[in-house]
Write an enzyme that holds these catalytic residues in place. Structure first.
Site, PDB file in Angstrom:
ATOM      1  N   ASP A 288      21.159  43.858 182.496  1.00 49.84           N
ATOM      2  CA  ASP A 288      20.939  44.952 181.572  1.00 49.84           C
ATOM      3  C   ASP A 288      19.430  45.002 181.326  1.00 49.84           C
ATOM      4  OD1 ASP A 288      21.369  46.953 179.670  1.00 49.84           O
ATOM      5  OD2 ASP A 288      21.381  45.498 178.052  1.00 49.84           O
ATOM      6  N   ASP A 511      22.840  41.872 176.099  1.00 50.25           N
ATOM      7  CA  ASP A 511      22.526  41.441 174.739  1.00 50.25           C
ATOM      8  C   ASP A 511      23.226  42.261 173.668  1.00 50.25           C
ATOM      9  OD1 ASP A 511      21.164  43.812 175.021  1.00 50.25           O
ATOM     10  OD2 ASP A 511      19.330  43.106 174.047  1.00 50.25           O
ATOM     11  N   ASP A 515      27.662  45.656 176.207  1.00 39.56           N
ATOM     12  CA  ASP A 515      27.759  44.803 177.402  1.00 39.56           C
ATOM     13  C   ASP A 515      28.999  43.908 177.391  1.00 39.56           C
ATOM     14  OD1 ASP A 515      25.184  45.643 178.386  1.00 39.56           O
ATOM     15  OD2 ASP A 515      24.270  44.359 176.867  1.00 39.56           O
TER      16      ASP A 515
END
Length: 744
Positions: A288, A511, A515
């Site tokens: 990410d 984070d 996600d």
């Protein structure tokens, strides 16, 4: 606002979880001592004790030392990880003594007044007092649909806040909370999938099935030949001790524990030991953007004049603590100036938040392409986007709506994200090792591509907007592209599934709460430093550092563990293969088993125990073989088979029983040292010193063996010495011809 006092907090029940991520010291001691093979060795030791030949019980001392070392290393690793986990705990805001303070989840008490925001995992059972949120209860129910919660609604511990903020009153904590009751009912959590553990379990099952029948056959065969009780016990025990790879399982657990401890020194918290193994097998890394290749610290670059004025009031109504809101609130002087009828918090799905005013009209703030505009942004802002800047837009509609309709653009905000150090070198290393990197983000794909290039990602990277990808093209797009923008949480999860479908071992880093679905689905998952509590709760590994280079350390530590276990496992199983094969042959053809227990103890210590301890902890950065178990068994069958043939030939050529034992002992040491040499390739000074030391130990072992057999020992003749030399040369040639480069 309601508050508890410090005195009240002291008397109320704390949120102490029954879910423990690590074994306790007692559990470690128990699991290392009370094993099937330790029990079998103890039984063998008791039988040998009845013969009064106590020197043959030396193997129990070796096992005791190995077990003690294993316990020490595991406890040491557990303590290091437990200490690090204190730093990795998520903080929660609660009302106490007329102020709002931050506490660990385990410090929350029953009756507490707790603030929940986007990204939090709900740590307790609670009731919403004011505000509203959407929660994901998929960790508890398996259903991934978001559920709206408002005043008076109940929240279950273990659910995740995906949008909004609220104040709740804590109803149940600790073992009374839903998540802990669920854990008790299921009694144990699902084991982390591990090929290594499956392989070891398979070996143990085969040996366990063979051990008792072989013991009975050896005893019956010895009795039928009229051998004495002492002779039967010592010969049978020699075969059975050889069958047990007593140090192998211990070495695996110690290797994993030490790897976790080494990573802890780099501020990397391993929440499941066996995931260290998966690190070595990863061939696709899904990053990410925010918080992974960037620090997550946003900086305001520019704001249109009218936008700044409106946002200073707009943001005052939201308690969201994401990186964007923190940067804007720091830049602007936020103050509530409006009469608000309804708030709509930002969500990863919508990519915007909104405020509906009491006097009419609605403001929306978020990604330009999600605010209902048909025309693209101006060339100026498109160029900024290509350079990696993040562009957010403020818009207004006269309608009282919760979705963008008839929008009028007010202006844009330009933000930049800090790139982490060492990203370029790390990306290049992954590419050189054949580890594919895919960058997945909720931001615009052009902006993500710009940031990726700044970070040193490959120049020919292909980027795509996932909002424009059909279900039919989804799989092809995932496989052909490198950078993905405007990805929804569900799409992230589906992308991981597509890669796994194509036999990829997928690591996912993230984070945020957006996600979580992908982190749960990946083969191994990383929660970044500063991650939300929801992301931390489902991740196998939690970073407590912003150093991007630590990804390299993690991959290398995984490779070291697997490659070195692959080396030393073949040493253990060589002895096991020989003992099983020769025991069966000795029963069928009425042969004498070649070794008594003390001889096997000396052979095992010099050619297995000592070298395994050193080889397991050496550096090893080679790619992991796709044929882990096949290579181990091939090497073990070659080493064990050579020894079986050597012992059979010696029984046929040499006729003095005492000399047969001594020559077999010599050949076993030679074969073992050659096996160590083979698995030690390529050589370095460290390994050369080890082999010299082992050779010296073998010489000492030979004199010890002469002393043991002194009443029956006759010096070898020139012919017998020549025979040993010729057989040793043949063994060396076989090992040289069958060396495997993938094992070194």
């Amino acid at each position: 606002m309601k508050y508890l006092t410090s005195e009240e907090v002291k008397t109320l029940k704390k949120n102490i979880s029954v879910i423990k991520p690590y074994k306790t010291t007692r559990e470690i001691i128990t699991s290392n001592i009370f094993t099937f093979f330790n029990a079998m060795n103890l039984v063998l030791g008791l039988f040998i004790a009845t013969t009064l030949r106590f020197e043959n019980m030396l193997f129990l001392g070796v096992i005791a030392v190995n077990t003690a070392i294993g316990i020490y290393q595991e406890v040491r690793a557990k303590n290091a990880l437990a200490e690090l986990s204190l730093l990795g705990r998520s903080k929660y805001r609660v009302n106490r003594d007329n102020e709002t303070v931050e506490v660990d989840s385990e410090e929350i008490v029953e009756g507490e007044y707790l603030h929940l925001n986007l990204g939090d995992q709900v740590p307790v059972d609670a009731e919403v007092l004011n505000g509203s949120i959407e929660v994901d209860e998929s960790l508890l129910t398996g259903e991934s649909d978001n559920i709206f919660k408002a005043e008076g609604d109940k929240l279950m511990s273990g659910s995740n806040v995906v949008s909004g903020s609220c104040l709740v009153k804590v109803l149940a904590v600790g073992d009374d909370s839903y998540i802990n009751k669920l854990a008790k009912r299921t009694k144990a959590f699902k084991k982390y999938p591990s090929k290594l553990r499956d392989y070891m379990d398979g070996i143990l099952k085969v040996i366990s099935v063979l051990l008792i029948p072989v013991a009975i056959l050896l005893y019956v065969r010895g009795a039928s030949l009229g051998r004495s009780y002492v002779d039967i016990v010592l010969r049978s025990a020699g075969a059975l001790v050889g069958m047990i790879p007593e140090g192998l399982i211990l070495l695996v657990s110690v290797s994993l524990a030490v790897a976790a401890m080494k990573l802890a020194r780099r501020k990397v918290l391993v929440q499941e030991l066996y995931c260290v193994e998966t690190l070595a097998r990863v061939d696709v890394l899904c990053f990410d953007k925010t918080g992974t290749i960037t620090t997550g610290n946003m900086n305001v670059v520019e704001i249109d004049g009218e936008v700044g004025e409106k946002l200073s009031s707009y943001l005052a109504y939201f308690e969201d603590e994401n990186a964007t809101s923190r940067a804007l609130k720091k830049y602007l002087n936020c103050e509530k100036k409006w009469q608000v009828a309804e708030l709509g918090a930002f969500s990863s799905k919508n990519k915007y938040s909104y405020i509906r005013l009491a006097e009419g009209g609605t403001y929306f703030f978020g990604a330009y392409e999600f605010l209902g505009f048909d025309t693209p942004m101006t060339e100026y802002y498109e160029n900024l986007k290509q350079q990696g800047f993040r562009i957010l837009s403020l818009a207004y509609t006269k309608d009282n709506v919760d979705k963008p309709t008839n929008m009028e653009l007010i202006g844009h905000v330009v933000l930049s994200d800090e790139i982490k150090a060492n990203t370029k070198e790390t990306f290049k290393y992954f590419e050189s090792q054949g580890v594919a990197v895919k960058i997945i983000s909720g931001d615009n794909h052009i902006a993500v591509l710009g940031v990726a290039k700044k970070a040193g990602f490959k120049e020919d990277a292909r980027a795509i907007d996932m909002t424009k990808v059909s279900e039919e093209d989804f799989e092809r797009v995932v496989l052909e592209n490198d950078i993905f923008g405007r990805v929804t949480p569900e799409q992230k999860q589906h992308m991981v599934e597509v890669l796994q479908k194509h036999k990829k071992t997928v690591a996912m880093s993230g984070d945020g709460v957006n996600d979580v679905l992908a982190l749960k689905k990946a083969d191994i998952s990383f929660a970044m430093n500063g991650a939300t509590s929801a992301a931390k709760s489902v991740s196998n590994i939690v970073f407590l550092t912003d150093d991007f280079d630590v990804f390299y350390d993690i991959l290398m530590e995984g490779r070291r563990v697997i490659n070195n276990i692959q080396k030393v496992a073949s040493l253990f199983l060589t002895k096991t293969f020989f003992s099983i094969t020769f025991s069966i042959l000795s029963v069928i053809f009425a042969l004498e088993f070649a070794f008594i227990p003390i001889q096997f103890t000396i052979i095992s210590a010099i050619t297995i125990g000592i070298p395994s301890f050193f080889l397991t902890f050496e550096s090893n950065k080679d790619k992991v073989s796709d044929h882990f178990m096949r290579d181990i068994l091939t090497n073990a069958v070659i080493g064990g088979g050579v020894l079986v043939l050597s012992v059979l030939l010696t029984n046929f050529v040499i006729h003095n029983p005492a000399q047969v034992k001594f020559i077999c002992f010599l050949l076993a040491l030679i074969n073992g040292l050659l096996m160590v040499t083979k698995v030690s390739l390529p050589f370095n000074k460290y390994k050369a010193v080890l082999l010299v030391a082992l050779t010296f130990a073998a010489v000492v072992g030979i004199f010890a063996n002469i002393f043991i057999l002194k009443n029956h020992f006759n010096p070898l003749t020139i012919g017998q010495i020549t025979y040993v030399a010729l057989v040793a040369i043949v063994i060396a040639i076989i090992h040289y011809m069958t060396r495997r480069k993938r094992l070194v």
